[in-house]
Scaffold this active site. Structure first.
Site, PDB file in Angstrom:
ATOM      1  N   ASP A 212       0.861  -1.181   0.000  1.00 34.65           N
ATOM      2  CA  ASP A 212       0.000   0.000   0.000  1.00 34.65           C
ATOM      3  C   ASP A 212       0.900   1.234   0.000  1.00 34.65           C
ATOM      4  O   ASP A 212       2.103   1.146   0.270  1.00 34.65           O
ATOM      5  CB  ASP A 212      -0.895  -0.025   1.232  1.00 34.65           C
ATOM      6  CG  ASP A 212      -1.838   1.164   1.293  1.00 34.65           C
ATOM      7  OD1 ASP A 212      -2.338   1.570   0.238  1.00 34.65           O
ATOM      8  OD2 ASP A 212      -2.049   1.686   2.400  1.00 34.65           O
TER       9      ASP A 212
ATOM     10  N   THR B  79      -0.301   4.877   1.191  1.00 37.13           N
ATOM     11  CA  THR B  79      -0.575   5.754   2.314  1.00 37.13           C
ATOM     12  C   THR B  79      -0.439   5.005   3.628  1.00 37.13           C
ATOM     13  O   THR B  79      -1.110   3.998   3.855  1.00 37.13           O
ATOM     14  CB  THR B  79      -1.992   6.340   2.193  1.00 37.13           C
ATOM     15  OG1 THR B  79      -2.108   7.012   0.940  1.00 37.13           O
ATOM     16  CG2 THR B  79      -2.264   7.315   3.322  1.00 37.13           C
TER      17      THR B  79
ATOM     18  N   ARG C  50      -1.812  15.225  -1.696  1.00 35.77           N
ATOM     19  CA  ARG C  50      -3.195  14.731  -1.726  1.00 35.77           C
ATOM     20  C   ARG C  50      -4.111  15.931  -1.878  1.00 35.77           C
ATOM     21  O   ARG C  50      -4.022  16.883  -1.096  1.00 35.77           O
ATOM     22  CB  ARG C  50      -3.513  13.963  -0.449  1.00 35.77           C
ATOM     23  CG  ARG C  50      -2.661  12.723  -0.270  1.00 35.77           C
ATOM     24  CD  ARG C  50      -2.707  12.227   1.159  1.00 35.77           C
ATOM     25  NE  ARG C  50      -4.041  11.818   1.555  1.00 35.77           N
ATOM     26  CZ  ARG C  50      -4.503  10.570   1.462  1.00 35.77           C
ATOM     27  NH1 ARG C  50      -3.722   9.632   0.990  1.00 35.77           N
ATOM     28  NH2 ARG C  50      -5.718  10.253   1.850  1.00 35.77           N
TER      29      ARG C  50
ATOM     30  N   THR D 223      -2.568   1.137  -4.620  1.00 38.17           N
ATOM     31  CA  THR D 223      -3.074   2.243  -3.812  1.00 38.17           C
ATOM     32  C   THR D 223      -4.396   2.730  -4.359  1.00 38.17           C
ATOM     33  O   THR D 223      -4.701   2.550  -5.550  1.00 38.17           O
ATOM     34  CB  THR D 223      -2.053   3.402  -3.775  1.00 38.17           C
ATOM     35  OG1 THR D 223      -2.594   4.488  -3.034  1.00 38.17           O
ATOM     36  CG2 THR D 223      -1.722   3.872  -5.189  1.00 38.17           C
TER      37      THR D 223
ATOM     38  N   ASP E 137      -5.071   5.943  -4.154  1.00 36.46           N
ATOM     39  CA  ASP E 137      -4.845   7.365  -4.427  1.00 36.46           C
ATOM     40  C   ASP E 137      -4.908   7.654  -5.921  1.00 36.46           C
ATOM     41  O   ASP E 137      -4.820   6.757  -6.762  1.00 36.46           O
ATOM     42  CB  ASP E 137      -3.482   7.789  -3.878  1.00 36.46           C
ATOM     43  CG  ASP E 137      -3.557   8.120  -2.399  1.00 36.46           C
ATOM     44  OD1 ASP E 137      -4.678   8.075  -1.857  1.00 36.46           O
ATOM     45  OD2 ASP E 137      -2.523   8.380  -1.789  1.00 36.46           O
TER      46      ASP E 137
ATOM     47  N   ARG F 152      -5.955   4.039  -7.864  1.00 37.90           N
ATOM     48  CA  ARG F 152      -7.409   4.019  -7.795  1.00 37.90           C
ATOM     49  C   ARG F 152      -7.939   2.583  -7.749  1.00 37.90           C
ATOM     50  O   ARG F 152      -8.950   2.259  -8.352  1.00 37.90           O
ATOM     51  CB  ARG F 152      -8.011   4.752  -8.998  1.00 37.90           C
ATOM     52  CG  ARG F 152      -7.717   6.236  -9.075  1.00 37.90           C
ATOM     53  CD  ARG F 152      -8.339   6.991  -7.922  1.00 37.90           C
ATOM     54  NE  ARG F 152      -8.303   8.438  -8.111  1.00 37.90           N
ATOM     55  CZ  ARG F 152      -8.595   9.315  -7.157  1.00 37.90           C
ATOM     56  NH1 ARG F 152      -8.927   8.883  -5.946  1.00 37.90           N
ATOM     57  NH2 ARG F 152      -8.545  10.607  -7.383  1.00 37.90           N
TER      58      ARG F 152
ATOM     59  N   LYS G  73      -7.146  -5.220  -5.175  1.00 38.86           N
ATOM     60  CA  LYS G  73      -5.836  -5.507  -4.598  1.00 38.86           C
ATOM     61  C   LYS G  73      -5.669  -6.997  -4.353  1.00 38.86           C
ATOM     62  O   LYS G  73      -4.633  -7.590  -4.701  1.00 38.86           O
ATOM     63  CB  LYS G  73      -5.660  -4.736  -3.282  1.00 38.86           C
ATOM     64  CG  LYS G  73      -5.537  -3.225  -3.438  1.00 38.86           C
ATOM     65  CD  LYS G  73      -5.326  -2.567  -2.078  1.00 38.86           C
ATOM     66  CE  LYS G  73      -5.158  -1.070  -2.191  1.00 38.86           C
ATOM     67  NZ  LYS G  73      -4.911  -0.423  -0.882  1.00 38.86           N
TER      68      LYS G  73
END
Length: 1460
Positions: A433, A435, A834, A914, A916, A1028, A1034
């Site tokens: 991951d 974050t 972010r 991730t 993000d 995303r 995952k």
């Protein structure tokens, strides 16, 4: 009811028409009421009757069907321990195998050993494991007893009061009274809280590890209780869902006597194990008890994983079984042949009762089974016990490694899975991951943009570059003095000598102590003070240095707020003043942050409700600020305020200009703009600090009158996420201070000290689908209903109102603002920040009331509740007005780049998965060296399966061409590409390529069956970055790589969204960080920092694998070697299953004489030192390739075992041939020689020698002689009919015995010694080279390591080796051009955009030079997400403007792109 013509309302009404037949209210009858007594289906729903006088009979009837609250996590009871434990142990097939042999040996016709002797090894193994299981279960029993006997107050119906009882006495339907700091005994529905707002605060750290408080609300209709809750007045029945393990899902309803129903959800459920905080008293009714609570249903216990060595060992065990069967067949056939040589039955062949003899076939079968009993030790039963003990020892040393201890959190590594430690040394793929794993998950406010104007906060960036801790008191005081005192302290001495002038001094003193305590206590290792009192409140997170230019405008905006009133509402405009005010109000109130103080960190701050703002007239405020306009004030501020940087430095001079209405000269007003640990203190409520004693008294009283209890030392903000905390801290730095929050209102203090209390009408929480959060408030000054929304830019930008539909607004100006904001967002993303967009919306009273009524209906619904809530939220969150955006930095953890580089050198592929956004993740990937600036980066973003397949084909074609170009260059032109240049090996990795892919593309890959091509492409890439991606994606990626490539995988994460990924991998590692402990609880190992992964894998992983692998090989060798001695003897005893070694000696041989050295070897042996393993990560590849234990090493050890057994048997046989010695006198030298050979073989395998190694080896050897001497001296008739009496004593007096015992091991070990010597002298393996380096002195060793690294470092690929053919060409950027083959930042890129409308027009021109263009429907985009909407794209072949081929938007990314 009249509905809006909006289509969404019609859809919503259609969906709920059947479920809501009546007008909505708090107690809406959701189903048609039935007359008479209601019947319930207990199999599909849970019915809870209260335990009071009215429902007592129903309660007794129903509650007996539900389990009590007694917790029992033990597996056994006193009566079931023995049978159940034996039943579990015999689930292992090895134990069943030996049990089968014991049963066979009890049959008289097949008895080889004494029956008791055969049982002994199995009994000892079962007994040892039984003791271990019993001790573990007894610990669980003691813990359960402590839990069950905990005290709690239960309502007693007969006594009409609460009685103190034990947890185990709680039943479903009981009323429970809990006080502050008490633990919730069961899953309880909250009916009463001493908080006037009906709020109960929970700490869920014991459940999920999160330290921030959670709010739970009393069921609707019970929140307005002015007096104590009376259980006898509770006349309702509760209907809810059956027990399940969903911690965050719960629904049900409460049926009232009039058969109306009130719905409730998880916001009213107190879960077992949580702790009551900030609430004096709470009362609820038990819904689930005991093992039906959600916490217990989630406690599935540790998962069992089989390690790779264990899987390999099971295969080899089957090989050993094959060898055993072959040997037994030889024995059975040999016995039949030997028996056939007798003309008549020999005297030892005893007939049965009727005088008949066994048929030869049946006799051969019996002999086959007898031989199995004789040679049973070939299958090492003690190996399983030894492996368990070795792993315990490895875990002990692993857990006590100080390098894996984190002083800040006082946590060391946790080993939650004891059976897969060796897998740490064989990892090939790591899925991480971002974050909280690669980054700190400490969100720090960095930059913001408001109405198109960017504020870079340069001083704040400089502050973040300074060291985190200052050791000297002088530096602490200087920092505090420079950053903590706002301009209002710098007044003339007369002000400071006012009546309250001593308060600033007290604040300074109180501020100094926590700073000193923070730094000093951390350095001294005091655990209790090393952590901030609440989550997400470390110094680096809450200290924000304001931007000077923005701070001036914020002061003006705060004053402008005072001019608003009911008669003069804020008009829709694009003025910076109003937008700044709304922007910071949104940062302050659009969250779920709770307010407490440092003196009472868990005590929530509240103020009395007020219907309007403080009663301070505008004239008085103006008088106040007139007094603050002093030269010394502005000078003091300018000396401490940060400097701003012209926007042109980062975005171009054309963007640095602002509108004329943004250039107002604002007066500098006082406020809490301090930015260090004293920041809150300097902004607290002491108006005497800024007012003269004479004229300011009345104003001070007016300002402080509504909130006399707010003069606290410091506010603490408890947030559910670090993003929320960062924004509230940022607003506080600009003196927009969140003062209080209740379910009904939220209070904000403005820079001038005025408090605004907003009525909180509704909160729409954040969820992963909407990706935004909104609060609906009533403005205290204008009375307007305002919706403040914050969320992801990709979502908010689509919800903005159409500029053409906005009245009285310059449409072009609005579009310009949005374009600038989008460019700022892209800039933030490329900087790795972010991003969040902030927006607002003003709703009319009529529209809001209509919306609120439907919202209440949705909340009370049982069917499709989540969908209805989503629909109502989407209806409100549209037509928004953009205010600005924020950029928050999530800093990289210490040591992450070095760790990633080292792991890559070790041959480990690292993928980052991730959620993000792509730009942020790519920037972090470059920062942590996952991607290098010279890498060729492929970016694939598409939703179309055909397009995805075409892009994958194009990328594969180019990479394969690159691969083919490398081969002849490396072969023919060695001077261009040295031999050390990484080649395409079994991993098929091209180091110069990276892949970036998003969640939508992953969906296209999985749905389009493109997994094979995707995996093929990834093997050419050194790094893969999935952005995303959802938690399910995952885990699907991990399973795909693990199963299709058949590699060892490791997943590492820190949040609940990483749990599925962690559980899917061969090894799951959780990071105990800011996001709770759910990842840790689902993991096999838990660490505190990503950098610990380096030593965990490269050192401990290598050691654990090397030790255990070589120990298993040694164990198999040892048993085969020893059993073969018995097998060779069968050729000289007619295959009669006789032995030349005493039975007890054989038992002791495996249990005592040769059991300890492998244990010490498996726990303490180090083939290479830790320093060398860390300095040379390439050594880790030996574990990846299973060099220590594979098929070849197994068979080599088997051949060696057969050879050594031949030597150990036949040299004594030839020595004593023709003599008249008895069988035990012949067997004793063989047994002694075998033991000596096996122990010396172990000594040759040991790479490290310590006192323990020497003592164990020598002790095992001496123990053999001591036990043999004592046994032979005392055992006269203990093993009838044979007699071992005085055999060893007689041998020790014979010189031949010593000669044989000396020469035979030398001959037996000579091939092994020669092989090891040759391997050490001429071996080319990395391990052997590293072992040589380890023997050098430290200075020479360091030189050798440096030389090694210089040779191993790959040479840069020359330009001639670069691919000369590209599907598409490079684009131009801000600071690079298409003619530049290697741009340092960003790397060169290629874009392909999916397009349907323009495919025929543009496809041929864009892709005509591409060899795979025929299979691709992808087209070129302008790359607007990098260059902006008005930039064009240049090509190295022709510089053709292709802007006509793409549809552009001001904020949309290209749907599909292949970026190189």
């Amino acid at each position: 009811m009249a509905l809006s013509v909006d289509s969404s309302w019609h859809r919503w009404q259609w969906r709920v028409r059947d479920g809501f037949p009546h007008c909505p209210s708090e107690t809406t009858p959701l189903l048609s009421p039935e007359k008479g007594r209601q019947s319930y289906n207990l199999t599909q729903q849970r019915i809870v009757f209260p335990n009071n006088s009215i429902f007592h009979q129903d309660w007794e009837e129903v509650s007996r069907r539900y389990p009590g609250n007694r917790t029992c996590t033990t597996k056994y009871t006193l009566f079931t321990f023995l049978p159940r434990n034996l039943f579990e142990q015999f689930h292992r097939w090895a134990n069943l195998y030996f049990l089968f042999l014991v049963i066979l040996n009890w049959m008289p016709s097949m008895e080889v050993f004494h029956r008791e002797i055969t049982m002994l090894p199995l009994a000892i193994v079962l007994f040892v494991i039984m003791i271990k299981d019993g001790m573990e279960d007894f610990k669980r029993h003691r813990f359960d007893k402590a839990i069950n006997c905990s005290n709690i107050r239960i309502y007693e119906r007969k006594e009409q009061t609460y009685v103190q009882k034990c947890w185990k006495d709680v039943r479903v339907g009981d009323f429970i009274q809990m006080k502050c700091n008490e633990i919730v005994p069961a899953d309880i529905l909250l009916l009463f809280s001493s908080d006037p707002s009906g709020i109960c605060h929970l700490e869920t750290a014991s459940l999920d590890g999160e330290t921030n408080l959670k709010q739970r609300r009393v069921v609707k209709g019970f929140s307005q209780q002015e007096v104590q809750f009376e259980p006898e007045l509770f006349h309702n029945t509760i209907v809810c869902e059956k027990p399940n393990n969903h911690l965050n899902k719960f629904k049900g309803y409460m049926e009232h006597p009039d058969q109306t129903r009130t719905g409730f959800g998880c916001e009213s459920l107190l879960l077992q194990g949580c702790t009551i905080r900030n609430t004096e008293m709470a009362v609820g009714i038990v819904i689930y008890a005991g093992h039906e609570t959600k916490a217990m249903l989630n406690n599935s216990g540790p998962r069992y994983k089989r390690s790779k060595i264990e899987r390999r060992m099971n295969i080899d065990i089957f090989f050993c079984i094959g060898i055993l069967i072959l040997m037994c067949l030889i024995g059975a056939v040999g016995h039949s042949i030997w028996s056939g040589t007798f003309e008549e039955h020999p005297p030892f062949d005893v007939p049965d009762a009727d005088g008949s003899f066994l048929p030869s076939a049946l006799g051969g079968f019996y002999m086959f089974l007898t031989m199995i009993i004789l040679l049973q030790v070939l299958i090492p039963i003690s190996l399983y016990v030894s492996i368990e003990l070795v792993k315990l020892g490895q875990v002990f040393f692993l857990s006590n490694d100080l390098d894996l201890y984190d002083e800040e959190t006082d946590l060391s590594i946790q080993c939650r899975a004891l059976n897969i430690t060796e897998d740490l040394g064989q990892i090939q793929y790591i899925f991480s991951d971002k974050t909280g794993t690669l980054t700190e998950n400490k969100m720090v406010f960095r930059r913001c943009t408001i109405m198109g104007s960017e504020y870079s906060h340069q001083e704040n960036a400089k502050r973040l570059e300074t060291p985190k801790e200052l050791d000297s008191d002088g530096e602490e005081w200087t920092q505090y003095q420079c950053l903590s005192f706002p301009a209002r302290w710098a007044q003339d001495p007369a002000t400071m000598r006012s009546q309250k002038g001593a308060q600033p001094l007290r604040r300074s003193q109180s501020a100094q102590v926590p700073i000193q305590g923070h730094y000093r206590q951390r350095s001294m290792g005091h655990r209790e003070n090393s952590q901030p009192p609440v989550a997400f409140s470390s110094s680096i997170e809450k200290d924000v240095t304001p931007d000077k230019n923005l701070l001036t405008k914020v002061r003006d905006a705060a004053l402008w707020l005072e001019t608003l009133s009911d008669s003069r509402p804020a008009k829709a405009s694009l003025s910076t003043t109003s937008s700044i005010a709304d922007f910071f109000l949104a940062l302050t109130i659009c969250n779920s942050v709770m307010v407490s103080t440092t003196t009472e960190p868990r005590q929530r701050v509240t103020i009395k409700s007020s219907s309007k703002a403080l009663g301070t007239s505008l004239e008085k405020i103006q008088q106040l600020f007139q007094k603050l306009k002093l030269p010394s004030l502005s000078q003091s501020f300018s000396s401490t305020a940060p400097s701003d940087t012209d926007l042109g430095e980062s975005l171009g001079a054309d963007m640095a200009t602002t509108d004329s209405d943004e250039r107002d000269d604002a007066s500098v007003c006082s406020g809490g703009d301090s930015t260090d640990d004293g920041g809150y203190r300097s902004s607290m409520w002491d108006q005497g600090d800024i007012l003269e004693s004479g004229s300011g008294t009345s104003l001070e009283e007016a300002l402080a009158a509504p909130a006399p209890d707010l003069a606290r030392p410091e506010f603490c903000y408890e947030a559910e996420s670090p993003d929320e905390a960062a924004l509230v801290h940022a607003a506080h730095a600009y003196s927009f201070t969140l003062v209080s929050r209740t379910p009904e209102q939220v209070t904000v203090r403005l820079p001038q000290g005025t408090c605004l209390t907003f009525s909180l009408l509704c909160t729409l929480g954040f969820d992963s689908v909407r990706k935004r959060m909104s609060v609906v408030v009533r403005h205290p000054l204008t009375g307007e209903i305002v919706v403040y929304t914050k969320g992801a830019d990709s979502v908010i930008m689509d919800l903005l109102e159409d500029p053409a539909c906005v009245p009285d607004i310059n449409m072009e100006k609005l579009r310009k603002i949005r374009a600038r904001t989008q460019k700022h967002l892209d800039l933030y993303a490329r900087d790795g920040l972010r991003t969040l967009c902030i927006a607002k919306k003003v709703v009319s009273e009529e529209d809001f009331q209509r919306w609120a009524s439907f919202r209440r209906e949705a909340e009370a619904s049982l069917d499709n509740r989540d969908e209805l809530l989503m629909e109502t939220a989407q209806h409100l969150e549209n037509q928004l007005t953009l205010l600005g955006a924020t950029g928050i930095e999530d800093r990289l953890q210490e040591g992450v780049p070095d760790t990633i580089a080292t792991l890559r050198e070790a041959g480990i592929q690292l993928w980052v998965l991730t959620g993000d956004k792509q730009e942020t993740a790519v920037n972090i990937a470059h920062s942590c060296r996952l991607l290098n600036q010279t890498d060729t980066v492929y970016t694939i973003n598409t939703e179309n399966q055909e397009t995805c397949e075409s892009i994958l084909n194009c990328a594969l074609e180019e990479l394969k061409q690159f691969h083919e170009l490398q081969k002849p260059d490396r072969k023919l032109f060695g001077f261009r590409l040295p031999s050390k240049t990484p080649s395409i090996t079994s991993e098929a990795v091209v180091p110069e390529a990276g892949l970036v892919i998003d969640g939508k593309t992953l969906n296209a890959i999985f749905q389009g069956k493109l997994e094979k091509k995707f995996l093929e492409l990834t093997q050419y890439c050194r790094s893969v970055l999935c952005c995303r991606s959802t938690p399910l994606q995952k885990s699907m990626i991990v399973k795909l790589v693990r199963d299709k490539l058949r590699v060892m995988t490791l997943s590492i994460g820190d949040g609940a969204n990483d749990v599925s990924m962690i559980q899917a991998a061969d090894i799951g590692i959780g990071i105990s960080g800011q996001e709770g402990m759910q990842a840790v609880m689902s993991s096999d190992f838990a660490i505190t920092r990503f950098k610990h992964l380096k030593k965990l894998l490269l050192v401990h992983g290598h050691w654990c694998y090397s030790r255990l692998a070589r120990m298993v090989v040694y164990y198999l060798y040892k048993n085969v070697c020893y059993v073969n001695l018995l097998f060779w003897y069968q050729f000289f005893c007619g295959f009669s299953s006789s032995t030349m070694i005493d039975y007890w000696q054989m038992i002791f041989f495996n249990l005592f004489f040769t059991s300890l050295p492998p244990l010490v070897f498996g726990v303490l042996d180090k083939d290479i030192s830790a320093e060398t393993l860390l300095a040379l990560p390439e050594l880790y590849k030996s574990g990846q390739n299973s060099e220590c234990y594979n098929l070849s090493t197994f068979w080599i050890s088997m051949v060696d075992a057969f050879y050594q057994s031949l030597i150990c048997f036949f040299i004594p046989y030839l020595t004593y041939k023709g003599s008249d010695i008895d069988v035990f006198t012949f067997g004793t030298p063989i047994n002694t020689i075998s033991l000596t050979t096996i122990l010396l073989h172990q000594a040759m395998e040991m790479k490290t020698w310590t006192i323990f190694h020497g003592v164990v080896l020598l002790g095992s050897f001496l123990m053999y002689f001591v036990v043999s001497l004592l046994y032979n001296a005392t055992c006269v008739i203990c093993n009838s009919p044979t007699n071992p009496y005085w055999v060893m004593e007689g041998q020790l007096s014979n010189p031949t015995f010593y000669l044989v015992c000396f020469l035979t091991p030398v001959v037996a070990l000579l091939p092994r010694y020669f092989f090891l010597s040759l391997q050490g002298t001429c071996g080319k393996s990395l391990i052997s080279k590293a072992q040589k380096i380890d023997t050098l002195p430290p200075d020479k060793r360091n030189l050798e390591i440096q030389s090694w690294r210089s040779r191993q470092r790959p040479a840069p690929v020359p330009e001639v080796a670069r691919p000369t053919h590209h599907p598409v060409s490079s684009i131009t950027g801000h600071d690079f051009s298409a003619s530049t083959p290697k741009s340092s930042n960003p790397p060169k890129r290629k874009h392909v955009e999916e397009s349907v409308l323009h495919e025929q027009r543009c496809g041929t021109e864009c892709m005509r030079d591409d060899s795979c263009s025929g299979n691709s429907s992808a087209q070129l985009s302008s790359g607007e997400h990098l260059l902006g909407p008005n930039r064009t794209m240049a090509y190295s072949r022709g510089q053709t403007d292709m802007s006509r081929c793409s549809k552009r938007g001001s904020h949309r990314r290209s749907q599909s792109s292949l970026t190189i």
